[in-house]
Each structure stands twice: as C-alpha cells, then as structure tokens.
Design a protein around this motif. Structure first.
Motif, PDB file in Angstrom:
ATOM      1  N   PRO A  75      53.254  19.366  73.709  1.00 55.61           N
ATOM      2  CA  PRO A  75      53.089  20.242  74.872  1.00 55.61           C
ATOM      3  C   PRO A  75      51.781  19.901  75.589  1.00 55.61           C
ATOM      4  O   PRO A  75      50.757  19.675  74.942  1.00 55.61           O
ATOM      5  CB  PRO A  75      53.040  21.644  74.250  1.00 55.61           C
ATOM      6  CG  PRO A  75      53.727  21.518  72.937  1.00 55.61           C
ATOM      7  CD  PRO A  75      53.416  20.132  72.457  1.00 55.61           C
ATOM      8  N   GLN A  76      51.804  19.865  76.902  1.00 51.67           N
ATOM      9  CA  GLN A  76      50.595  19.554  77.656  1.00 51.67           C
ATOM     10  C   GLN A  76      49.462  20.520  77.349  1.00 51.67           C
ATOM     11  O   GLN A  76      48.285  20.146  77.373  1.00 51.67           O
ATOM     12  CB  GLN A  76      50.896  19.570  79.160  1.00 51.67           C
ATOM     13  CG  GLN A  76      51.639  18.347  79.670  1.00 51.67           C
ATOM     14  CD  GLN A  76      50.743  17.107  79.718  1.00 51.67           C
ATOM     15  OE1 GLN A  76      49.538  17.200  79.553  1.00 51.67           O
ATOM     16  NE2 GLN A  76      51.346  15.955  79.936  1.00 51.67           N
ATOM     17  N   ASN A  80      52.321  18.926  66.649  1.00 54.36           N
ATOM     18  CA  ASN A  80      51.595  19.945  67.398  1.00 54.36           C
ATOM     19  C   ASN A  80      50.604  20.689  66.515  1.00 54.36           C
ATOM     20  O   ASN A  80      49.439  20.890  66.890  1.00 54.36           O
ATOM     21  CB  ASN A  80      52.595  20.931  68.009  1.00 54.36           C
ATOM     22  CG  ASN A  80      51.969  21.852  69.027  1.00 54.36           C
ATOM     23  OD1 ASN A  80      51.436  21.407  70.033  1.00 54.36           O
ATOM     24  ND2 ASN A  80      52.017  23.147  68.767  1.00 54.36           N
ATOM     25  N   ASP A 116      53.548  23.458  81.908  1.00 53.50           N
ATOM     26  CA  ASP A 116      53.499  23.177  80.471  1.00 53.50           C
ATOM     27  C   ASP A 116      54.631  22.225  80.091  1.00 53.50           C
ATOM     28  O   ASP A 116      55.595  22.598  79.429  1.00 53.50           O
ATOM     29  CB  ASP A 116      53.595  24.482  79.683  1.00 53.50           C
ATOM     30  CG  ASP A 116      53.375  24.253  78.188  1.00 53.50           C
ATOM     31  OD1 ASP A 116      52.815  23.188  77.843  1.00 53.50           O
ATOM     32  OD2 ASP A 116      53.757  25.112  77.395  1.00 53.50           O
ATOM     33  N   GLU A 117      54.495  20.980  80.517  1.00 57.58           N
ATOM     34  CA  GLU A 117      55.501  19.971  80.208  1.00 57.58           C
ATOM     35  C   GLU A 117      55.337  19.479  78.778  1.00 57.58           C
ATOM     36  O   GLU A 117      54.266  19.545  78.201  1.00 57.58           O
ATOM     37  CB  GLU A 117      55.373  18.799  81.188  1.00 57.58           C
ATOM     38  CG  GLU A 117      55.571  19.191  82.643  1.00 57.58           C
ATOM     39  CD  GLU A 117      55.256  18.052  83.587  1.00 57.58           C
ATOM     40  OE1 GLU A 117      54.768  17.004  83.110  1.00 57.58           O
ATOM     41  OE2 GLU A 117      55.492  18.211  84.791  1.00 57.58           O
ATOM     42  N   ILE A 118      56.429  18.966  78.226  1.00 63.07           N
ATOM     43  CA  ILE A 118      56.376  18.406  76.885  1.00 63.07           C
ATOM     44  C   ILE A 118      56.627  16.901  76.972  1.00 63.07           C
ATOM     45  O   ILE A 118      57.664  16.446  77.425  1.00 63.07           O
ATOM     46  CB  ILE A 118      57.419  19.061  75.953  1.00 63.07           C
ATOM     47  CG1 ILE A 118      57.079  20.543  75.754  1.00 63.07           C
ATOM     48  CG2 ILE A 118      57.469  18.335  74.615  1.00 63.07           C
ATOM     49  CD1 ILE A 118      58.054  21.274  74.869  1.00 63.07           C
TER      50      ILE A 118
END
Length: 413
Positions: free
Chosen positions: A98-99, A17, A92-94
């Motif tokens: 993270p999206q 990230n 905010d999916e992972i």
C-alpha cells in the motif's frame, strides 16, 4: 484455484506490509538514539534544546514530507529531476505494498536525514532558525536528490546503487551539517590561538545508550529497505542484510578504537562509539550487494577514516562539530557508497566488474554532494541574513535551555 491464488497473494502482501511497518518502527526509534547521542556528547545546559530539536525534526518532517516531499520524491518523474507534486499525498494505491505504508517508511528516513544536522549545529543555533531548516530539507532538498536514486530519476537510470541510503539519507544530512556548522562558526571557547580545545559532553552513558539504540534501529533501516519479507528469496536477503549491517558496525567500532589507541595512547570511548556509527553508515549503501567479508572490510575502512576525518574537520577546516556528524554521516556515507563499486559481488572492481560501477557510484556521490552543499548554503545564508542563525554570546554561555525554552532537563540551580 483462482480464489486460492488470490488468497496466497493477499497473504504475501500482508506479510510484506507488516514487515515494512515493523521496520518503520525500528527506524523511528533511531530518532531517540540520535537524541541521546547528541545530548550525551554536549553540555547539560543545552539538553532540553537538543531534545526539542530532535522531537520537532520528526514532527515537522512528518507533516512536510506528507504534504509535498513524498510526491516530489516518488511522484511521476519529471525529466529525471523530481516527481510531480501532489499535495497531501495521493490515493492509497497498492503496488506491491500500500502506498500509505511506503509513505510511513519513507517518512522516517526523511526525518533521519533532517536530524543528522542537529548535532553538528548543537549548542549555538537559534531554535526558530533550526525549525525553518528542518522544514525545507524534508520539503525540498532531501526529496529531490532522493528522487534521483529511489524515485526513478536520472541516477537510478545510470545504475547507481544505494540500497538503504548511505548517500541518499546520510550524506545528505552530513553535507547539510557541514554547511550549517561552517556558517554558524565554532562554539565560544572552542578555539584558542587557532588551536581546538576539547568541550567534553556531559554524559557518555546517554551517548553510549544512543549508539546501541541506533545500532538496533539500523536492523530496520537496512533490512527494511528490502520492502518485502514473504518468500524464500526475501527471507535470505533480509538475513544477509542483517549480517552485513552488524559486521560492519562491529568492524567500525574495533577499527576506530585501535586507531584512537595508537594516536592518542588510550582507547577513546566517544571515538569508538562514533566508529560503530561510521561502520553502519558505510555499509548502508551496499548491505545487499556485498559479501559478509566485504561488509567487515567496509566497516573497518569507515572506522579508520572516521578518526582522520574528525581531526581534519576540527583542526584544518576549523569547523566545530560537537558530535562528529559531518564525519560519520557525510564522509563515511560517501565513502561507503563509493566502496560498493569496489566490493559489489556483481560488477564490483574486485569481482571482475572493472571501473564502470565505481564511476557510476562517484557520479552519484558527488552530484548529491554538490546539490546538498549548494542548496543548504543558500538556505542557511538566507536564514543568517534574515532572522539570524546563531544565538547571542550570552545565551550560548549561559545555556539555550533557559533562554529558548524556559526550562532545563536537570533543574540545575
């Protein structure tokens, strides 16, 4: 043991990230590079207008891509053509990352595609017309063709390779620039009796600084597209992409300098600067798929082709492109994408793969080209027939800064 596994997984995701967000910052900094190249390659009386366009490309593009563009590009696939629209981003999916991190990374790519057009249309375009274009390309044109390759669309299913966007980003901007410049017509005084006349930029120091910034930013653009940094394999891949990116840029600069020296009897700074960019654009598709030697060759080919493309567009097509954006991004973006089918270490023509991958690359290049040329022609034509695309002759001759913005960069009397 399960807790340790979870901790390692979280750490790995955190490293990935942070790397992608750092790369995002580098790509955003390219916006400054584009602004300086365009300002330096054009006249002082239009500097504020050019800076304003580059600023608003990013501002308008960020909002438009967040509102609709991202979902069109990466939403649930609809018949291989586009993603399902979700207004104002989704949850905010992972999924590996993270999206919201992917949103930020892809936003700066969308802004890059939009800002390429600014240079080709510089010094004679109405600011309001340019804002409409910038909105539409990041809202619809770029996300749909981007979905074909990066969003799980029909080109990705075919095996089309464009790792970081020679076609998805750069050619999209280049072909839109071609349509915009063609419908605008040349600047006042550019052609006399059908022959092109030089209109020198006012500050090549700014242009050169812009190119160095872009070269630096490309180390986020290409390596960042690995989308992961944790682990040995990712580390090696990132280092490899750094090296291929740098070698192609260097080879592009050297090749364009040599060709310009041979043709014009002097090594041209402006052409050599664009040669470095041509090498960078050319390697962007295959930066992860070719060897270091092949990267240098691709960059050199792009640098040579650039010189002849600049001449062809200016002298034969009689399209006025003040910064060479069509050649650098459109032509060299398409060329670099095709060369993946020649030089790819797996499946490339010169590595025993036959013509299959080259054929797929050609389909991707020309379908994207057709989409962008068609949609951008409609867009610019409608703007031209409604609010108007071009400034008046008087405004163009006296400078867009005062008339469009009421201020100048240099406070000239």
């Amino acid at each position: 043991m399960e807790e340790l596994s979870t901790t390692v997984s979280d750490l790995s995701m955190s490293v990935d990230n942070v790397w992608v967000l750092i790369a995002t910052c580098l790509v955003m900094f390219m916006q400054a590079g584009f602004a300086l190249v365009e300002v330096g390659f054009t006249r002082a009386k239009n500097a504020a207008n050019i800076l304003m366009k580059n600023l608003m490309d990013f501002a308008v593009g960020s909002l438009a891509f967040w509102a609709i563009g991202y979902s069109i590009m990466f939403g649930e696939d609809i018949a291989g053509f586009m993603g399902q629209i979700t207004l104002f981003f989704g949850p905010d999916e992972i999924d590996g990352l993270p999206q919201i991190t992917k949103l930020m990374f892809q936003t700066v790519f969308a802004a890059t595609a939009a800002t390429i057009v600014s240079g080709a249309m510089a010094e004679r375009t109405r600011f309001s017309a340019y804002l409409i274009y910038s909105l539409v390309i990041t809202l619809v044109i770029y996300p749909i063709s981007g979905h074909w390759t990066w969003g799980g669309g029909w080109l990705s299913e075919m095996g089309f390779i464009d790792f970081a966007g020679s076609t998805v980003v750069h050619s999209v901007g280049g072909w839109a620039a071609l349509m915009g410049a063609a419908l605008l017509g040349p600047r006042v005084g550019k052609y006399a009796n059908g022959k092109p006349r030089a209109i020198p930029g006012h500050n090549l120091v700014l242009g050169a600084l812009g190119v160095f910034i872009l070269w630096l930013g490309w180390f986020g653009f290409n390596p960042g597209s690995q989308l992961a940094a944790a682990g040995k394999d990712n580390a090696i891949a990132i280092a490899h992409i750094f090296a291929t990116t740098n070698l192609a840029a260097a080879a592009g600069a050297l090749a364009s300098m040599i060709i310009s020296w041979m043709r014009y009897k002097r090594p041209s700074l402006s052409i050599t600067l664009n040669g470095a960019l041509a090498g960078l654009v050319g390697i962007t598709a295959g930066c992860a798929a070719v060897s270091l030697g092949s990267a240098a060759i691709i960059g050199a080919i792009a640098g040579v082709v650039l010189v002849f493309s600049l001449e062809f567009i200016e002298r034969t097509l009689k399209i006025d492109d003040p910064v060479g954006a069509i050649s650098v991004h459109g032509v060299c973006g398409a060329l670099g994408t095709l060369l993946v089918g020649v030089f790819a270490t797996e499946g490339g023509l010169l590595n025993g793969g036959g013509f299959a991958q080259l054929g797929v690359q050609a389909v991707g290049v020309f379908s994207t080209m057709g989409w962008v040329i068609g949609t951008s022609f409609i867009l610019f034509f409608v703007i031209k027939k409604t609010i108007g695309l071009r400034e008046s002759k008087r405004v163009e001759e006296e400078g867009l800064d005062v008339y469009e913005h009421g201020e100048t960069v240099y406070n000239m009397v």
